[in-house]
Design a protein around this motif. Sequence first.
Motif, PDB file in Angstrom:
ATOM      1  N   ASP A  46       1.787   0.524  -9.157  1.00 29.48           N
ATOM      2  CA  ASP A  46       3.045   1.165  -8.758  1.00 29.48           C
ATOM      3  C   ASP A  46       3.652   0.541  -7.504  1.00 29.48           C
ATOM      4  OD1 ASP A  46       1.336   2.108  -6.814  1.00 29.48           O
ATOM      5  OD2 ASP A  46       1.916   4.205  -7.023  1.00 29.48           O
ATOM      6  N   GLY A  47       2.969  -0.432  -6.902  1.00 31.09           N
ATOM      7  CA  GLY A  47       3.477  -1.109  -5.712  1.00 31.09           C
ATOM      8  C   GLY A  47       2.898  -0.595  -4.410  1.00 31.09           C
ATOM      9  N   THR A  48       2.116   0.447  -4.472  1.00 30.61           N
ATOM     10  CA  THR A  48       1.470   0.985  -3.272  1.00 30.61           C
ATOM     11  C   THR A  48       0.373   0.030  -2.812  1.00 30.61           C
ATOM     12  OG1 THR A  48       1.865   3.239  -3.998  1.00 30.61           O
ATOM     13  CG2 THR A  48       0.158   2.928  -2.335  1.00 30.61           C
ATOM     14  N   ARG A  49       0.315  -0.180  -1.509  1.00 36.49           N
ATOM     15  CA  ARG A  49      -0.762  -0.993  -0.933  1.00 36.49           C
ATOM     16  C   ARG A  49      -1.677  -0.065  -0.147  1.00 36.49           C
ATOM     17  NH1 ARG A  49       3.877  -4.111  -0.443  1.00 36.49           N
ATOM     18  NH2 ARG A  49       3.688  -6.226  -1.234  1.00 36.49           N
ATOM     19  N   LYS A  50      -2.955  -0.119  -0.442  1.00 38.34           N
ATOM     20  CA  LYS A  50      -3.946   0.629   0.336  1.00 38.34           C
ATOM     21  C   LYS A  50      -4.699  -0.383   1.178  1.00 38.34           C
ATOM     22  CE  LYS A  50      -4.306   4.583  -2.622  1.00 38.34           C
ATOM     23  NZ  LYS A  50      -5.157   5.457  -3.418  1.00 38.34           N
ATOM     24  N   VAL A  51      -4.670  -0.156   2.473  1.00 40.08           N
ATOM     25  CA  VAL A  51      -5.183  -1.112   3.444  1.00 40.08           C
ATOM     26  C   VAL A  51      -6.301  -0.470   4.249  1.00 40.08           C
ATOM     27  CG1 VAL A  51      -4.561  -2.528   5.444  1.00 40.08           C
ATOM     28  CG2 VAL A  51      -2.888  -2.152   3.623  1.00 40.08           C
ATOM     29  N   ILE A  52      -7.356  -1.215   4.502  1.00 36.61           N
ATOM     30  CA  ILE A  52      -8.402  -0.792   5.423  1.00 36.61           C
ATOM     31  C   ILE A  52      -8.404  -1.805   6.570  1.00 36.61           C
ATOM     32  CG2 ILE A  52     -10.857  -0.328   5.773  1.00 36.61           C
ATOM     33  CD1 ILE A  52      -9.657   1.573   3.778  1.00 36.61           C
TER      34      ILE A  52
END
Length: 67
Positions: A46-52
Amino acid sequence: MEASTEYEFAPLRIPPGTSRSAAATMLSLQSDLGGWELARLQLHPDGTRKVILRRRSRLSYLPGPVI
């Protein structure tokens, strides 16, 4: 390999519709101002970026991530 207790982690979510260059700029500012480095990035369909982000615990006097 260093123990993970030497690091503190900060999860972030970059919303869909954010351009690649804008996301890179946001993460670059976090790195320059807060001592954070990219530990993991997931790009979802969906284009969401999950970043750590992570940084050494001894840098905890620096500000937290702001996104």
